[in-house]
Design a protein around this motif. Sequence first.
Motif, short mmCIF file in Angstrom:
data_model
loop_
_atom_site.label_atom_id
_atom_site.label_comp_id
_atom_site.label_asym_id
_atom_site.label_seq_id
_atom_site.Cartn_x
_atom_site.Cartn_y
_atom_site.Cartn_z
N THR A 226 0.83 -1.20 0.00
CA THR A 226 0.00 0.00 0.00
C THR A 226 0.87 1.25 0.00
OG1 THR A 226 -1.83 -1.11 1.14
CG2 THR A 226 -1.74 1.29 1.30
N ALA A 227 1.89 1.26 0.85
CA ALA A 227 2.81 2.39 0.89
C ALA A 227 3.52 2.56 -0.45
CB ALA A 227 3.84 2.17 2.00
N TYR A 228 4.02 1.48 -0.99
CA TYR A 228 4.77 1.49 -2.25
C TYR A 228 3.88 1.96 -3.40
CZ TYR A 228 7.49 -0.75 -6.09
OH TYR A 228 8.21 -1.03 -7.23
N ALA A 229 2.68 1.39 -3.51
CA ALA A 229 1.80 1.71 -4.62
C ALA A 229 1.34 3.16 -4.57
CB ALA A 229 0.58 0.77 -4.62
N GLY A 230 0.92 3.63 -3.40
CA GLY A 230 0.43 5.01 -3.29
C GLY A 230 1.52 6.03 -3.51
N LEU A 231 2.70 5.76 -2.94
CA LEU A 231 3.79 6.73 -3.07
C LEU A 231 4.35 6.75 -4.48
CD1 LEU A 231 5.54 8.76 -1.48
CD2 LEU A 231 7.19 6.91 -1.16
N CYS A 232 4.58 5.58 -5.07
CA CYS A 232 5.25 5.53 -6.36
C CYS A 232 4.33 5.87 -7.53
CB CYS A 232 5.87 4.15 -6.57
SG CYS A 232 7.16 3.75 -5.36
N ASN A 233 3.04 5.53 -7.44
CA ASN A 233 2.12 5.78 -8.54
C ASN A 233 1.44 7.14 -8.47
OD1 ASN A 233 1.93 3.12 -10.16
ND2 ASN A 233 1.71 2.43 -8.05
N ILE A 234 1.21 7.64 -7.26
CA ILE A 234 0.49 8.90 -7.10
C ILE A 234 1.40 9.99 -6.56
CG2 ILE A 234 -1.50 10.02 -6.01
CD1 ILE A 234 -2.70 7.14 -5.73
N GLY A 235 2.15 9.68 -5.50
CA GLY A 235 3.04 10.67 -4.92
C GLY A 235 4.21 11.03 -5.82
#
Length: 342
Positions: free
Chosen positions: A134-143
């Motif tokens: 969840t951390a990886y996906a949200g940060l790398c794709n959106i952040g």
Amino acid sequence: MSHSQNQHIVLASRPEGELAVTDFRLENTPMPVAADGEVLLETIFLSVDPYMRWWVRAEKSYNDPIEIGQVMVGGTVSRVRQSRHPDWREGDVVLAFSGWRRFALSDGSDLRRLSPMAAPPSTALHVLGMTGFTAYAGLCNIGKPKPGETVVVAAASGAVGSVVGQIARIRGARAVGITTGAEKLAYVKHQLRFDAVVDHKAADFAEQLAEACPDGIDVYFENVGGRVFDAVVPLLNTYARIPVCGLISQYDDAPNGGGVDRLPATMAQVMGKSLTVRGFIQTEFAGEQMADFLEEATRWIGEDKLRYREDIVRGLENAPGALTGLLKGRNFGKTIVQVGDL
């Protein structure tokens, strides 16, 4: 308890306001038996996560709500106790989603084989599992943090927030964590090696956050909402990105209830600063990116770039208390209920 019986925890009542331990009920049931093509799973570790509070509400969100009398959902690390499936053997340790119960049946399609030699099996429920991804996906794709940018994350000592900040630093960004309590503040700063950490319960929280972000905020990973969000918004830079993962401060609020209406001021900031605000569920990225995440995260752990902490509660009967404690911020790290022995 005799292994001739099963136990599970069901939703006993729909919570009104704060979730309570009495909203759940422990039940004894007959031991399930695997049919052809099935395996019988024995739960070792049970994951406890903030999303569970959302699932017990009556209204539908990204999933159907849990019904009264239904077994509480949850990810598990389990052992195959009986197999009538050609791909699984007795003794295999697997990641499953079998919920708050001691034993469960599976057709094998939802299982991921774990290697206890590669990493502690419990990590499949957090840093090498859903919360880490969840951390990886949200940060790398959106952040999408760039080197030198400032990334702020709420609930920085928790299972998701702790990974967000560490990945931000791996990507070359500054990581600023928000948490509370001397022990958690020290952990985020010194063990997780964030560049700065701020106590959201401090009287001068907004001023401390501004001081920690002298160049403004480029990415805000939202886990909390409420007054934390109020302090963040004025510091957001033009084109800042906000992955919205959770709103734990608001989960116990009544639907469409009272409180502060932040929408008009927030939308003005979205327009005026060209902000990107995007909610997400980790499953939308898992199919294409989970394998890459597991490879990278496993390497980062081996290189001591990614650290984690577990908050283990023992006994299936204590799962409701673990969840209500998590929602009040009493956990320190990833909350796990240990149901059986490895």
